[in-house]
Design an enzyme around this catalytic site. Structure first.
Site, PDB file in Angstrom:
ATOM      1  CE  LYS A  46     -10.763   0.027  11.469  1.00  0.00           C
ATOM      2  NZ  LYS A  46     -10.229   0.680  10.320  1.00  0.00           N
ATOM      3  CG  ASP A 104      -6.980  -5.391   6.173  1.00  0.00           C
ATOM      4  OD1 ASP A 104      -6.436  -5.216   7.280  1.00  0.00           O
ATOM      5  OD2 ASP A 104      -7.666  -4.513   5.615  1.00  0.00           O
ATOM      6  CB  ALA A 140       2.519  -0.840  10.448  1.00  0.00           C
ATOM      7  CG  ASN A 192      -0.180  -0.193   2.495  1.00  0.00           C
ATOM      8  OD1 ASN A 192       0.661   0.621   2.844  1.00  0.00           O
ATOM      9  ND2 ASN A 192      -0.453  -1.288   3.204  1.00  0.00           N
ATOM     10  CG  PHE A 248      -2.505   5.563  13.428  1.00  0.00           C
ATOM     11  CD1 PHE A 248      -1.686   5.281  14.512  1.00  0.00           C
ATOM     12  CD2 PHE A 248      -2.453   6.828  12.866  1.00  0.00           C
ATOM     13  CE1 PHE A 248      -0.824   6.242  15.018  1.00  0.00           C
ATOM     14  CE2 PHE A 248      -1.597   7.798  13.358  1.00  0.00           C
ATOM     15  CZ  PHE A 248      -0.781   7.513  14.432  1.00  0.00           C
TER      16      PHE A 248
END
Ligand code: C5P
Length: 398
Positions: A340, A280, A276, A210, A326
């Site tokens: 989350k 997934d 980081a 990514n 994050f």
């Protein structure tokens, strides 16, 4: 006790008219209890004499790589025996050498051989201060860990008015004191920071990853290290070099599985920051050799372990005291961040909106601090200041 009692400072004086103020700085440092050792570049020694520096520091002033008076490797020793390296005044030239790893005289070689934090007080003409190449060098030096004592706006020695006059010796002293105070706030604490993106291999030459630049994670690692914590920076795919600080141990990894193993190897820790961008999924049928297009592409995926969750949900006695994650989202940012936070067992989620393609690779970020009971939106800030805000949040709770 004097504020800098027992602290050892290597002071590099480079070629600027502000060099005469370095003598006043030595006096102030000595008064505050520090022991100072001077290094002059050829330019520095053109403005003030090594003898003045010796008289005020009470120690030999160094100008040459190889000293007739001893067999010491000056550049190595001057870094090893200091707690802090101060460059005042710092010319555009020495900052360029610092940022680019050039060691062509004693001062720049001390900086290259350094294993100690660096604080710099620039002094130059406004045009030089604003020059694009200089701005890049300064930003690089700061990203690598140097602390800046910004110059003042005033009438400069060249007669022009603008920014570039070196900060006053009292201001530099205050910055040095602040450096040592800050360096003690998290001393004795350990932190693990994950940064960059992970790489998930498809075959021997291709991978999935990514756009994470690693800039935010690196800035957080540096802020924690400067505050005195011992930081394990578990860093995946990034073009950014890991910040250099004696408190940072950089642990390069490739895949999410490697990142998880590296994190687990560093537990227990007091603080965990998962910055980081972990892929997934990984390819479950990755090939050892390069795949041929004639064979078509049939990739199969399996879910990667969630590293932040595995840390956040550890039993209390094993879990870091503070776990921070994050969340990069394109919609319903706060609602997803709250979910989350709960599911990953984090104390804080730093949420950012990536719907405009912003954030990845940028130097600025607009973030929200999402905790169990509150949501706080910060201004758009440079990533170094987002890191400072996260550090403050940590400090208030540890
Ligand atoms: O679920 P999501 O990927 O959006 O969560 C982001 C947060 O979780 C980040 O802190 C990231 O570092 C962490 N994470 C992780 N392991 C994963 C996925 C995400 O540590 N496999």
């Amino acid at each position: 006790m004097a504020s800098l009692s027992g602290k050892r400072i290597t002071l590099i004086i480079t070629g600027s008219i502000a060099a005469y103020k370095a003598l006043e700085l030595i006096r102030l440092l000595a008064k505050a209890g520090a022991s100072v050792e001077g290094v002059l570049t050829q330019g520095g020694a053109a403005f003030i004499t090594p003898l003045s520096v010796e008289a005020l520091t009470g120690k030999p002033a160094h100008t040459a790589m190889w000293d007739e008076r001893s067999y010491e490797m000056n550049h190595i020793e001057l870094s090893r025996r200091a707690d802090l390296i101060v460059i005042a005044p710092a010319t555009a030239g020495i900052i360029a050498k610092l940022a680019n790893g050039i060691g062509d005289d004693l001062a720049s070689s001390v900086l290259l051989a350094k294993n100690k934090p660096v604080l710099l007080a620039p002094s130059m003409n406004t045009e030089m201060w604003e020059n694009a190449a200089f701005r890049r060098n300064l930003a690089q030096a700061q990203a690598d860990g140097a602390t800046l004592v910004p110059p003042q706006t005033d009438t400069l020695a060249c007669g022009e008015t603008g920014i570039g006059k070196m900060a006053e010796p009292a201001t530099i002293l205050a910055a040095i004191e602040a450096h040592f105070q800050a360096a003690e706030t998290l001393s004795g604490k350990t932190a693990i920071v994950t940064s960059g993106g992970t790489i998930e291999r498809i075959d021997s030459v291709r991978y999935i990853s990514n756009f994470s630049s690693g800039k935010q994670g690196n800035a957080i690692a540096l802020a924690l290290a400067q505050a005195g914590a011992k930081v394990s920076l578990v860093v995946g795919n990034t073009k950014e070099p890991a910040p250099q600080h004696p408190n940072i141990e950089a642990l390069p990894v490739e895949s999410a599985a490697e990142m998880k193993a590296a994190v687990e190897a560093k537990l227990p820790a007091d603080i965990f920051v998962g910055c980081a961008a972990v892929c997934d999924f990984r390819v479950s049928n990755k090939a050892d050799k390069k795949l041929k297009k004639e064979g078509g592409l049939d990739l199969q995926f399996e879910e990667n372990p969630d590293i932040a969750k595995s840390v956040g949900t550890l039993p209390k006695e094993k879990r870091p005291q503070l776990v921070i994650g994050f969340a990069a989202e394109t919609d319903d940012l706060i609602a997803y961040a709250q979910k989350k936070r709960a599911s990953k067992g984090c104390d804080l989620i730093v949420a950012n909106d990536v719907s405009q393609g912003a954030v990845f690779g940028q130097d600025q970020n607009t973030v929200h601090f999402v905790t169990k009971d509150s949501v706080q939106t910060l201004d758009t800030l440079p990533k170094s200041q987002v890191a400072a805000a996260i550090l403050n949040w940590i400090r208030e709770r540890l």
